[in-house]
Design a protein around this motif. Structure first.
Motif, PDB file in Angstrom:
ATOM      1  N   ARG A  14       0.834  -1.199   0.000  1.00  0.00           N
ATOM      2  CA  ARG A  14       0.000   0.000   0.000  1.00  0.00           C
ATOM      3  C   ARG A  14       0.872   1.254   0.000  1.00  0.00           C
ATOM      4  O   ARG A  14       2.031   1.243   0.451  1.00  0.00           O
ATOM      5  CB  ARG A  14      -0.915  -0.001   1.215  1.00  0.00           C
TER       6      ARG A  14
ATOM      7  N   GLY B 259      -1.985   3.084   3.302  1.00  0.00           N
ATOM      8  CA  GLY B 259      -3.174   2.679   2.579  1.00  0.00           C
ATOM      9  C   GLY B 259      -4.286   3.709   2.628  1.00  0.00           C
ATOM     10  O   GLY B 259      -4.243   4.686   3.388  1.00  0.00           O
ATOM     11  N   LEU B 260      -5.280   3.486   1.767  1.00  0.00           N
ATOM     12  CA  LEU B 260      -6.465   4.335   1.695  1.00  0.00           C
ATOM     13  C   LEU B 260      -7.704   3.464   1.827  1.00  0.00           C
ATOM     14  O   LEU B 260      -7.677   2.262   1.537  1.00  0.00           O
ATOM     15  CB  LEU B 260      -6.514   5.097   0.362  1.00  0.00           C
TER      16      LEU B 260
ATOM     17  N   ASP C  62      -9.070   1.100  -1.216  1.00  0.00           N
ATOM     18  CA  ASP C  62      -8.031   0.986  -2.248  1.00  0.00           C
ATOM     19  C   ASP C  62      -7.902  -0.432  -2.785  1.00  0.00           C
ATOM     20  O   ASP C  62      -7.119  -0.692  -3.710  1.00  0.00           O
ATOM     21  CB  ASP C  62      -6.674   1.473  -1.715  1.00  0.00           C
TER      22      ASP C  62
ATOM     23  N   ARG D 275      -6.627  -3.005  -1.349  1.00  0.00           N
ATOM     24  CA  ARG D 275      -5.388  -3.683  -0.964  1.00  0.00           C
ATOM     25  C   ARG D 275      -5.365  -4.022   0.516  1.00  0.00           C
ATOM     26  O   ARG D 275      -4.301  -4.121   1.120  1.00  0.00           O
ATOM     27  CB  ARG D 275      -4.185  -2.812  -1.312  1.00  0.00           C
TER      28      ARG D 275
END
Length: 506
Positions: free
Chosen positions: A466, A487-488, A491, A493
């Motif tokens: 990420r 990370g978002l 996303d 992931r």
């Protein structure tokens, strides 16, 4: 004929004398009036490898079968030979012998070749030089045969078959009466020459070369009597392959009596050495302090520098606490300080206040740390091509020449390895957390800057790694930290983003 002067040192009793010295150190001293021999494996059982004088008078011959000698001398003590240890000692002796000349190398298993071209006047002449060499080996407990000649082959023959401490200027007259064994030939070739009636080097030199060339056309170069004769007479070159080059800058102190501690002589040697380098606008990256013990051993201490240097006070400090590690044995009578890895070094002008330039001060600090703790205990950052913060530099050796990476003002110098995860209590949308817990402390964010987005390196990271959003934050107490969100949301992931603290600003 060249102007070279070569000394051949023959050590015919090296094996037995070395064994006696090792036995004495173990508390198993053997009296000289009792027969002793060393045995080595042979094609038909053990054979005599070396023997003391008493065993030789009793009939022990080198190469004879040990059982046959035991039959004629039942009270002879027989011990296994240690050729590997003898070879190691011979190599050490070859370096130790460089106190009489700059180039030396072991010659077979029982000798040393020493190039003394241009150094005899330092000892009062060639006769005094040979006397000094023989005295040195006698103090080391070794019997040495010596000869000095313009070629390696002539010196080798005279040291083993010529008069004691022979000094030769014209090889042929002195080599003519010596046996052909002085040409360093194999046993088969010597047997063939004797069958041909060629017993001396003069007999061989007086024959027409054409007939001998036909006879030995297929012989190896090192076993061809004509090639060996030409080498001994100086008609064919025979280079001396020394293990290491002589130092370009060196200072030494020869002592009238053996001493235990070199500390009193080191400042004078250092001043002399640095003056030599200053006269040539040179500096060194390594220094080697060598002490030559009276028992034939040599001990070295080396120190390294981060940059070329020749300041005596600074270089002396690098030996602090290291001279105590020297094993003086029964003392040493020669101290040598040599500069290694020499490089150009121009004179630097200090500031108006006399202060040392900042770059020089840093280099000297690295030198002192490396000398005290060892080069493996410290490192310096080396720059690497990467966007990921922990990959932008890697630890390197403290003496590496690579440039030190420049610190970025928007990033902390101190990074946590690995980054420490923090527990977020409340987060600002699209911003950093307003409150979070780190190391059991609740921190309240009062200021922040960012984000700085860093994407994963697809060519190095695993699939699913990420991205990171970095923030510079400050809490109520003024503590400035560097945190990032990994990370978002949505996303694809992983789950919810995670927060980490990666660095602390000074």
């Amino acid at each position: 004929m060249t102007g070279r002067r070569i000394v051949s040192i023959s050590l015919p009793r090296l094996a037995i004398e070395s064994w006696l010295m090792r036995a004495a150190r173990r508390g198993d001293a053997w009296p000289e009036d009792l027969p002793l021999a060393l045995a080595a494996p042979g094609p038909h059982g053990p054979i005599i490898h070396a023997a003391n004088r008493t065993a030789e008078l009793a009939g022990a011959r080198i190469g004879a079968r040990a059982v046959d000698i035991r039959a004629i001398c039942p009270n002879m003590r027989l011990e296994p030979a240690e050729p590997d240890r003898d070879a190691e000692r011979l190599a050490r002796l070859a370096f130790w012998a460089r106190q009489w000349g700059p180039f030396s190398t072991p010659d077979g298993g029982d000798g040393i070749i020493l190039d003394t071209t241009g150094v005899a006047h330092l000892f009062g002449g060639e006769a005094a030089l040979l006397t000094s060499i023989r005295s040195g080996f006698a103090r080391a407990g070794l019997t040495a045969g010596l000869a000095l000649a313009p070629t390696r082959g002539a010196a080798w023959a005279l040291a083993r078959f010529g008069p004691e401490r022979a000094i030769c200027t014209d090889p042929l007259p002195m080599l003519a009466p010596l046996p052909v064994a002085g040409l360093r030939l194999s046993g088969e070739t010597l047997l063939l020459l004797r069958r041909l009636g060629l017993k001396t080097i003069g007999n061989l030199a007086g024959l027409p070369r054409l007939s001998l060339m036909r006879r030995f056309a297929r012989a190896e170069a090192q076993d061809n009597p004509l090639i060996r004769l030409d080498q001994a007479l100086g008609r064919a070159p025979e280079p001396l392959d020394a293990p290491e080059p002589a130092p370009e800058f060196a200072a030494e102190a020869r002592l009238a009596e053996p001493v235990i501690d070199p500390s009193d002589w080191l400042p004078g040697l250092m001043g002399n050495l640095c003056a030599q380098m200053a006269a040539a606008d040179r500096g060194c990256r390594r220094l080697c302090l060598s002490v030559f013990r009276v028992d034939g051993e040599r001990r070295d201490i080396r120190v390294a520098m981060a940059a070329p240097a020749r300041d005596p006070a600074h270089l002396l400090r690098l030996f602090d606490g290291r001279l105590e590690r020297l094993d003086p044995g029964y003392g040493f009578d020669l101290i040598r300080l040599a500069a290694e890895a020499v490089e150009p070094l121009k004179s630097a002008q200090p500031g108006l206040d006399g202060a040392v330039p900042q770059g020089v001060a840093l280099e000297r600090l690295v030198d002192r740390l490396a000398a005290r703790f060892g080069t493996g205990a410290i490192s310096r950052p080396l720059p690497q091509e990467s966007h990921i913060p922990e990959r932008t530099e890697t630890p390197g050796p403290p003496l590496a020449k690579a440039p030190v990476p420049l610190a970025r003002p928007d990033r902390p110098i101190r990074l946590l390895t690995p980054p420490e995860e923090i527990r977020v209590l409340y987060a600002i949308p699209e911003g950093p957390p307003a409150h979070f817990i780190w190391r059991r402390q609740t921190l309240h964010v009062t200021r922040h800057a960012g984000p700085e987005r860093i994407a994963p390196e697809w060519w190095r990271d695993r699939p699913g790694t990420r991205l990171r959003d970095y923030f510079r934050i400050e809490d109520e107490s003024g503590l400035r930290l560097w945190i990032y969100r990994e990370g978002l949301v949505h996303d694809g992931r992983g789950g919810l983003p995670r927060w980490f603290l990666h660095g602390i600003f000074a």
